[in-house]
Scaffold this active site. Structure first.
Site, PDB file in Angstrom:
ATOM      1  N   HIS A  44       0.852  -1.189   0.000  1.00 21.08           N
ATOM      2  CA  HIS A  44       0.000   0.000   0.000  1.00 21.08           C
ATOM      3  C   HIS A  44       0.890   1.243   0.000  1.00 21.08           C
ATOM      4  O   HIS A  44       2.106   1.124   0.178  1.00 21.08           O
ATOM      5  CB  HIS A  44      -0.899   0.011   1.251  1.00 21.08           C
ATOM      6  CG  HIS A  44      -0.099   0.172   2.511  1.00 21.08           C
ATOM      7  ND1 HIS A  44       0.446  -0.912   3.177  1.00 21.08           N
ATOM      8  CD2 HIS A  44       0.269   1.273   3.194  1.00 21.08           C
ATOM      9  CE1 HIS A  44       1.126  -0.470   4.230  1.00 21.08           C
ATOM     10  NE2 HIS A  44       1.044   0.849   4.261  1.00 21.08           N
ATOM     11  N   HIS A 130       5.743   5.741  -0.959  1.00 17.92           N
ATOM     12  CA  HIS A 130       6.487   4.511  -1.225  1.00 17.92           C
ATOM     13  C   HIS A 130       5.614   3.311  -0.887  1.00 17.92           C
ATOM     14  O   HIS A 130       4.581   3.441  -0.240  1.00 17.92           O
ATOM     15  CB  HIS A 130       7.774   4.471  -0.399  1.00 17.92           C
ATOM     16  CG  HIS A 130       7.530   4.402   1.077  1.00 17.92           C
ATOM     17  ND1 HIS A 130       7.218   5.523   1.832  1.00 17.92           N
ATOM     18  CD2 HIS A 130       7.514   3.351   1.932  1.00 17.92           C
ATOM     19  CE1 HIS A 130       7.036   5.158   3.090  1.00 17.92           C
ATOM     20  NE2 HIS A 130       7.206   3.840   3.179  1.00 17.92           N
TER      21      HIS A 130
END
Length: 187
Positions: A44, A130
């Site tokens: 995620h 990220h």
């Protein structure tokens, strides 16, 4: 409520993207010796980490985030590279870098502000979007940063997908995958 339970808002990666990323990362596990590789279902992009939260505050955040995102539509994202957080010779986080995308920052700011409006005190560090893929370097030799470029399976072959769902996740440290969707906002 379990004291180890945490909540956070994130961009949920589509299932096919998670599978594609996982297939590209499997061969890297022999060169990148990390203690724990993240379960593919847990990939995620974190937008706002809430920590342990009272039910009332969570409900407020869901209301405010829903309101903040009601006019938003999906947007393109691409994963392009490898990087680390922590000590250079012994990183604690191995992650995937995204191609810079203004819309992601705009969405993040809306979610972040909605959570603050709900009463959460959030970390003010700069946002570095990220996808965490592994934790805690365990190699016998120091981490070789040149491998980030030499072994990058995304170089010239970025994985593109649509950011079309923001979710509120709950963490279950005793399970794998460990993140459960508590609420979802389709863009």
């Amino acid at each position: 409520m379990d004291k180890k339970t945490h909540f956070f808002y994130a961009v949920k990666l589509p299932s096919d993207t998670k599978s594609h990323v996982h297939r590209k990362l499997l061969p890297l596990q022999k060169d990148f010796r990390f203690q724990k590789w993240v379960h593919p279902e847990d990939y995620h992009i974190t937008l706002a980490f809430l920590g342990n939260a009272e039910t009332g505050m969570l409900e407020k955040s869901v209301h405010y985030v829903s309101d903040a995102l009601k006019e938003e539509v999906s947007f393109p994202l691409s994963l392009e590279g490898l990087d680390t957080f922590g000590k250079k010779e012994s990183p604690r986080i191995f992650w995937l870098r995204l191609v810079e995308q203004t819309r992601l920052y705009e969405i993040r700011n809306k979610v972040f502000q909605a959570c603050e409006q709900a009463g959460f005190t959030l970390e003010k560090r700069p946002f570095h979007p990220h996808v965490t893929v592994a934790r805690k370097w365990k190699g016998e030799a120091p981490f070789a940063h040149q491998l980030l470029h030499q072994k990058n399976p995304f170089d010239g072959n970025a994985i593109s997908f649509e950011g079309e769902e923001i979710v509120l996740y709950q963490t279950h440290l005793d399970k794998e995958p460990k993140y459960e969707v508590v609420h979802s906002f389709k863009l």
